[in-house]
Design a protein around this motif. Structure first.
Motif, PDB file in Angstrom:
ATOM      1  N   PRO A 161      -4.776 -79.992 -55.584  1.00 43.43           N
ATOM      2  CA  PRO A 161      -3.810 -79.045 -55.012  1.00 43.43           C
ATOM      3  C   PRO A 161      -4.372 -77.638 -54.932  1.00 43.43           C
ATOM      4  O   PRO A 161      -5.081 -77.178 -55.820  1.00 43.43           O
ATOM      5  N   THR A 166      -2.414 -75.489 -46.850  1.00 39.26           N
ATOM      6  CA  THR A 166      -1.561 -76.655 -46.589  1.00 39.26           C
ATOM      7  C   THR A 166      -1.003 -76.647 -45.170  1.00 39.26           C
ATOM      8  O   THR A 166      -0.471 -77.660 -44.716  1.00 39.26           O
ATOM      9  N   ALA A 217      -1.303 -82.578 -51.937  1.00 40.20           N
ATOM     10  CA  ALA A 217       0.106 -82.840 -52.222  1.00 40.20           C
ATOM     11  C   ALA A 217       0.264 -84.274 -52.736  1.00 40.20           C
ATOM     12  O   ALA A 217      -0.632 -85.115 -52.553  1.00 40.20           O
TER      13      ALA A 217
END
Length: 221
Positions: A161, A166, A217
Motif C-alpha cells: 500500500p 492509487t 489495496a
C-alpha cells in the motif's frame, strides 16, 4: 516552519520531483554503450562536446527512468554503483532474456536473511529459487556491467500500500499485462470455487483485482 508542522503537510502540497535519470560511473563509454545496447535498452542520446564532456543515456524497456554515463560526467570510481534496482513482473522470464543476450546473470534466488540480496553472487545468504509462496518483492537475480556496476532485478507482482498513486494504473509492456491477467484469472478461479457458480461479471472482477494489485489495496476474494 517547525519539523512537526512540516510533517503535517499533505503530499498534494508538494511539487512533483520525478526521478528520471541516474548516473553510473564507467571507464570506457564506448564499451558501456555496446553493452547496454546488447541488452536491448533504448538509446536516447549520445552527445559529445569539444571540451571532452560526453553523455550517453539509455532507458530500460518499460522504465520511466534512464541511466546516464560518459566522460567527465562523474568523479565516482567506475563500477562503484551497486544495488541498482530493476523491477520485473516475471523474474524467470527476465533472467532468460538476459541470458539469451549473452549476459552473465545469477540464478533466481531469494534472501535467506534480510539484506542478503545485496551480497555477492555465491554468498551463503542467497537461497536458490523463488521465494516461498512466490511472495512479491522477494525473488531476485543479479548481473554486472563491464565495469562491475551491479544491477538487481526484483520481482514485484502485488504492490505494498502507498507505493503508487492509487488514481493511476498502468502496465509497462504486453508481458506485464499478460502476467497480470494470468494472476487475476487464477484468483478469479478461486473466487468462483467459493461462490459455486459462474461469474458473469468476471471482466469487472478482473479489472478490480488488477487495479487493487497495483495500488496495494485489499484484493477481491
Amino acid at each position: 516552519m517547525s519539523t512537526s508542522d512540516a510533517r503535517t503537510d499533505t503530499t498534494s502540497d508538494l511539487v512533483d520531483l520525478k526521478l528520471e535519470a541516474i548516473v553510473i560511473p564507467v571507464a570506457d563509454a564506448d564499451r558501456s554503450k555496446a553493452f547496454y545496447e546488447s541488452l536491448g535498452w533504448r538509446l536516447d542520446a549520445d552527445f559529445g562536446f569539444d571540451n571532452g564532456f560526453r553523455v550517453v543515456q539509455f532507458t530500460p524497456p518499460g522504465s520511466p527512468a534512464s541511466v546516464q554515463f560518459g566522460t567527465d560526467i562523474t568523479t565516482a570510481a567506475p563500477g562503484s554503483a551497486q544495488g541498482l534496482y530493476l523491477v520485473v513482473s516475471d523474474i524467470r522470464a527476465a533472467r532468460e532474456q538476459l541470458s539469451a543476450r549473452g549476459v552473465e546473470v545469477s540464478e533466481v534466488f531469494h534472501p535467506g536473511a534480510p539484506g542478503a540480496q545485496f551480497q555477492p553472487d555465491g554468498a551463503t545468504g542467497r537461497v536458490a529459487g523463488r521465494a516461498d509462496d512466490e511472495a512479491s518483492y522477494s525473488s531476485f537475480v543479479t548481473f554486472n556491467d563491464p565495469d562491475g556496476n551491479g544491477w538487481l532485478l526484483q520481482e514485484v507482482t502485488t504492490r505494498l500500500p502507498g507505493r503508487i498513486d492509487t488514481a493511476e494504473t498502468s502496465y509497462a509492456s504486453v508481458n506485464d499485462v499478460m502476467q497480470a491477467l494470468i494472476r487475476a484469472a487464477t484468483a478469479h478461479g478461486e473466487h468462483e470455487k467459493l461462490t459455486g457458480k459462474y461469474d458473469e461479471e468476471w471482466p469487472a472482477w478482473y479489472a478490480a483485482y488488477m487495479v487493487a494489485e497495483q495500488s496495494g489495496a485489499p484484493l477481491p476474494k
